[in-house]
Scaffold this active site. Structure first.
Site, short mmCIF file in Angstrom:
data_model
loop_
_atom_site.label_atom_id
_atom_site.label_comp_id
_atom_site.label_asym_id
_atom_site.label_seq_id
_atom_site.Cartn_x
_atom_site.Cartn_y
_atom_site.Cartn_z
N ASP A 81 30.58 37.47 49.88
CA ASP A 81 31.06 38.84 49.71
C ASP A 81 30.14 39.69 48.84
O ASP A 81 29.21 39.18 48.19
CB ASP A 81 32.48 38.84 49.13
CG ASP A 81 32.64 37.86 47.97
OD1 ASP A 81 31.63 37.45 47.36
OD2 ASP A 81 33.79 37.50 47.66
N ASN A 150 44.87 35.69 42.35
CA ASN A 150 45.95 35.91 43.33
C ASN A 150 45.77 35.02 44.56
O ASN A 150 46.39 35.25 45.59
CB ASN A 150 45.98 37.39 43.75
CG ASN A 150 44.67 37.84 44.38
OD1 ASN A 150 43.72 37.06 44.47
ND2 ASN A 150 44.60 39.08 44.81
N HIS A 152 42.94 34.65 46.27
CA HIS A 152 41.98 35.10 47.27
C HIS A 152 40.81 34.13 47.39
O HIS A 152 40.46 33.42 46.46
CB HIS A 152 41.53 36.56 47.06
CG HIS A 152 40.61 36.82 45.91
ND1 HIS A 152 40.62 38.02 45.23
CD2 HIS A 152 39.62 36.09 45.35
CE1 HIS A 152 39.69 37.99 44.31
NE2 HIS A 152 39.07 36.83 44.35
N GLU A 157 42.09 39.25 50.42
CA GLU A 157 43.24 39.47 49.55
C GLU A 157 44.53 39.03 50.25
O GLU A 157 44.55 38.84 51.48
CB GLU A 157 43.31 40.96 49.20
CG GLU A 157 42.08 41.46 48.43
CD GLU A 157 42.04 41.04 46.97
OE1 GLU A 157 42.56 39.95 46.63
OE2 GLU A 157 41.48 41.80 46.16
C1 GLP Z 1 35.53 36.95 42.82
C2 GLP Z 1 34.84 36.46 44.08
C3 GLP Z 1 35.47 35.22 44.60
C4 GLP Z 1 35.64 34.22 43.48
C5 GLP Z 1 36.58 34.78 42.44
C6 GLP Z 1 36.87 33.83 41.29
O1 GLP Z 1 36.63 37.74 43.06
N1 GLP Z 1 34.82 37.44 45.11
O2 GLP Z 1 34.67 34.69 45.65
O3 GLP Z 1 36.15 33.02 43.98
O4 GLP Z 1 35.95 35.93 41.94
O5 GLP Z 1 36.12 34.15 40.18
P1 GLP Z 1 35.96 33.30 38.87
O6 GLP Z 1 35.19 32.10 39.24
O7 GLP Z 1 35.20 34.20 37.94
O8 GLP Z 1 37.33 32.97 38.40
#
Ligand code: GLP
Length: 255
Positions: A81, A150, A152, A157
């Site tokens: 992403d 959440n 995702h 989402e």
């Molecule tokens: C972002 C990314 C996700 C990732 C998520 C978790 O939103 N788009 O791909 O899995 O963060 O992030 P963290 O590892 O900082 O908890």
């Protein structure tokens, strides 16, 4: 693999869940899977995630790949992403995250490391092109995933159809709250491009990583409920090619 590394091993309708006593064993195993894939198939297509969770993973991968006999020279990477509206070289972009944490430290050909272009004038078209690019390359051999608070995956989402392809998404309030720390006040983009859940599910192997107490509630929801659209990561349950790698903090409510 030594049994003692695990606090618990579960099998949820074919999906493996490994709970590690120590996050460094978790990251070592996650990296081993990547090295194994690269050695078996040097031109592998690797699906990559961002977020704080993956910083220790990329550190380990970049410091160990050579001594493990692996090379990225023929491989391609596809990130999940990117925020819409950020230039590739902006501080907060996932392009910058990937360059800093991985691409500048491994022997990948920069032409083969793909991240959706959030600065495209036509993000919808960029999403369609990105989906095509993944399929033209023959799909993803090994996909790494983190989990948002959440549930995702990528930026898919809650309520995203499990069959979705790469698309433009309006970020949820929960995600904006979670990721605003990386941006100045009010500067967090509201849109992103993400590889779809359907595209992710086609990957030949999927490794989901969650670490830390803050993920314990969502991990419990994902692993103890029925697959449902309100929790995107629940789409992964029941697939034999999916492994969840959890540390004991993120698994605190299920062990
Ligand atoms: C972002 C990314 C996700 C990732 C998520 C978790 O939103 N788009 O791909 O899995 O963060 O992030 P963290 O590892 O900082 O908890």
């Amino acid at each position: 693999m030594h049994k003692t590394k695990y606090v618990k091993e579960l099998n949820l309708q074919g999906t493996k869940v490994l709970v590690y006593g120590n996050p460094s064993d978790l990251f070592k195993d996650a990296a081993k899977e990547l090295f194994k894939t690269l050695k078996r198939k040097p031109a592998a297509n690797i699906g990559l995630a961002t977020g704080a969770t993956f910083i220790p993973f990329y550190k380990l991968v970049s410091s160990r790949y050579k001594s493990e006999g692996a090379s990225f020279r023929k491989a391609s990477t596809f990130n999940l992403d990117e925020y819409v509206g950020l230039e590739k070289d902006s501080k907060e972009s996932y392009h910058t995250y990937m360059r800093t944490n991985l691409f500048s430290k491994i022997d990948i050909n920069s032409r083969n490391s793909h991240v959706p272009d959030g600065s495209s004038k036509d993000p919808e078209m960029e999403a369609t092109d990105y989906e095509r690019k993944i399929s033209r390359h023959g799909g993803i051999d090994i996909q790494y995933l983190g989990i948002g608070m959440n549930g995702h995956i990528g930026f898919n989402e809650p309520k995203t159809p499990f069959s979705s392809k790469t698309h433009v998404v309006t970020l949820s309030r929960a995600t904006i709250r979670q990721n605003s720390r990386y941006f100045g006040k009010g500067k967090m983009p509201r849109l992103a491009i993400t590889v779809g859940i359907g595209t992710i599910l086609k990957s030949r192997k999927i490794i989901v990583i969650a670490t830390g107490n803050s993920k314990a509630r969502i991990v419990k929801k994902i692993l103890t409920g029925r697959p449902n659209k309100l929790i995107p990561a629940s789409a992964l349950i029941g697939s034999r090619n999916v492994t969840f790698m959890l540390d004991k903090n993120s698994a605190a409510l299920i062990i």
